[in-house]
Design an enzyme around this catalytic site. Structure first.
Site, PDB file in Angstrom:
ATOM      1  N   GLY A 182       0.609   6.094   0.281  1.00  0.00           N
ATOM      2  CA  GLY A 182      -0.781   7.462   0.880  1.00  0.00           C
ATOM      3  C   GLY A 182       0.493   8.764   1.215  1.00  0.00           C
ATOM      4  N   ALA A 183      -0.517   9.197   1.222  1.00  0.00           N
ATOM      5  CA  ALA A 183      -0.113  10.727   1.973  1.00  0.00           C
ATOM      6  C   ALA A 183       1.636  10.351   2.536  1.00  0.00           C
ATOM      7  CB  ALA A 183      -0.470  11.318   1.870  1.00  0.00           C
TER       8      ALA A 183
ATOM      9  N   GLY B 153       0.788  -1.082   0.474  1.00  0.00           N
ATOM     10  CA  GLY B 153       0.075   0.483   0.475  1.00  0.00           C
ATOM     11  C   GLY B 153       0.960   1.160   0.118  1.00  0.00           C
TER      12      GLY B 153
ATOM     13  N   ASP C 175      -7.608   9.872  13.160  1.00  0.00           N
ATOM     14  CA  ASP C 175      -7.969   9.598  12.040  1.00  0.00           C
ATOM     15  C   ASP C 175      -9.465   8.610  11.334  1.00  0.00           C
ATOM     16  OD1 ASP C 175      -8.099  10.311   8.933  1.00  0.00           O
ATOM     17  OD2 ASP C 175      -6.295   9.585   8.248  1.00  0.00           O
TER      18      ASP C 175
ATOM     19  N   GLY D  51       3.442   8.195   3.558  1.00  0.00           N
ATOM     20  CA  GLY D  51       4.665   6.861   3.030  1.00  0.00           C
ATOM     21  C   GLY D  51       3.714   5.873   2.034  1.00  0.00           C
TER      22      GLY D  51
ATOM     23  N   LYS E 168       5.323   0.567   8.184  1.00  0.00           N
ATOM     24  CA  LYS E 168       4.812   1.954   7.348  1.00  0.00           C
ATOM     25  C   LYS E 168       6.122   2.863   7.361  1.00  0.00           C
ATOM     26  CE  LYS E 168       1.197   5.522   7.310  1.00  0.00           C
ATOM     27  NZ  LYS E 168       0.251   5.502   7.598  1.00  0.00           N
TER      28      LYS E 168
ATOM     29  N   VAL F  76       2.979   0.891   2.705  1.00  0.00           N
ATOM     30  CA  VAL F  76       3.247   0.045   3.267  1.00  0.00           C
ATOM     31  C   VAL F  76       3.892  -1.035   3.495  1.00  0.00           C
ATOM     32  CG1 VAL F  76       1.747  -1.670   5.138  1.00  0.00           C
ATOM     33  CG2 VAL F  76       1.332   1.120   4.797  1.00  0.00           C
TER      34      VAL F  76
END
Length: 371
Positions: A31-32, A29, A145, A34, A51, A36
């Site tokens: 995302g913003a 994965g 979050d 970093g 992560k 995974v």
């Protein structure tokens, strides 16, 4: 933080190394904040999740210092319904968080294929998340979050158990003064109104976000949609409508969780207790970890035929000898076998007020739990 000496080469280590203790094997994965990765500790077969924060975040010395300062607090969070923070690795310009690996995807994916959910199932998911949040808040951590993508599904249980992930990451990035964390420290669709007003972080923000998740679970869409600015304004000024088919107790809880006034919202433990008190919560028992007793299996057999309770298509059954399979036709021998090898029990076994049903069936769920 990892400071152990290099254990030496491992012939199984074919992936990318992270520090002296870990091996990265597969990116799963991004995302913003970093990437995974799935990997493991050197010399171990247990899967772990890593992560790796983005290059920009890793260069923020305040972020690195904040994680170093907070790692002991994050490690104190202990709950089977929370994805455990295990280690922190700082290697050159790389900063990586080591966590439990949870291999069943996330709630966002589950909602896309199975949602919206029956109220009882939505309540069970909410109970799991509220229980995890209670442990996080008890440790003095605020998630900031909560959203479906940060609720992972543990595929090692049946049905998959929701576990809260990524706790504290947004808060630490924000407290460190960086602008690289999630927008406004949170995700607009699930963001409490006071976040946009610049109020200090508090557990009530997580409760509001969980309320939005529960609302979406029950009716298929969050209470407010649109562009981020419009959604943030809606959270502050509009009252969500009541979805069809929501039982009164669940709606009363949702209404309080989505209050514009943080002081009116329940805390995580109160939310969990409210669900339980109104008969909307599930208690999940993993038979592999906690085998059922002889008495419990015998009570199942008063309502469930023996052949329906045995999982004869599973690997455990197929590994039995022909003699063992034949002996399992005798109820007493079958009960003994199920206590010794609970994997041969067909799952899930549903129990509500002494009424039992085995396996997945929409009709049975509606009969046992109603809409």
């Amino acid at each position: 933080m990892s400071e152990s000496p290099d254990p030496g080469p491992d012939p199984q280590d074919a992936g990318r190394h992270l520090g002296s203790l870990y091996v990265l094997e597969e990116r799963i994965g991004a995302g913003a904040q970093g990437e995974v990765w799935k990997g493991r500790a050197r010399g171990s077969s247990e899967p772990l999740a890593f992560k790796i924060l983005s290059y920009d975040l890793s260069l923020e010395h305040t972020v690195v210092e904040a994680f170093l300062r907070e790692r002991k607090v994050l490690q104190k969070v202990s709950s089977p319904l929370v994805v455990r923070f295990r280690d922190l690795v700082v290697e050159g310009a790389r900063l990586a968080l080591v966590m439990d690996y949870v291999g069943g995807g996330d709630l966002r994916g589950l909602m896309g294929t199975q949602g919206p959910f029956e109220p009882a199932m939505a309540a069970w998911i909410g109970t799991c998340v509220a229980t995890g949040l209670a442990a996080i808040h008890q440790a003095g951590v605020i998630h900031r979050d909560i959203k479906p993508a940060n609720i992972l599904i543990d595929a090692s249980t049946t049905p998959g158990t929701p576990r809260v992930a990524d706790f504290g990451v947004a808060r630490i990035c924000d407290d460190a003064g960086t602008t690289h964390s999630t927008t406004g420290v949170g995700t607009p669709l699930y963001m409490a109104p006071e976040v946009a007003e610049g109020m200090s972080a508090a557990p009530a923000m997580d409760i509001y976000s969980l309320g939005v998740v529960l609302y979406e679970l029950a009716c298929g869409v969050p209470p407010f949609v649109g562009n981020p600015i419009a959604v943030i304004k809606s959270h502050s000024t509009l009252v969500p409508g009541r979805p069809e088919g929501i039982p009164d107790p669940l709606w009363q809880l949702l209404d309080s969780m989505l209050s514009k006034d943080p002081a009116r919202r329940p805390d995580a433990e109160q939310a969990r207790a409210w669900l339980a008190a109104n008969g909307l919560a599930y208690e999940f028992v993993d038979f592999k970890k906690q085998p059922p007793s002889v008495g419990l299996i015998e009570s199942w057999l008063t309502q469930i035929p023996l052949d329906a309770l045995l999982n004869k298509r599973g690997t455990t059954w197929r590994k039995l000898t022909p003699q063992q399979q034949a002996e399992a036709a005798d109820p007493q021998e079958a009960v003994k076998l199920m206590t010794e090898q609970p994997s041969i029990i067909k799952r899930p076994v549903l129990d509500k007020d002494g009424g039992f049903h085995v396996g997945f069936s929409e009709e049975s769920y509606q009969t046992l739990f109603g809409r």
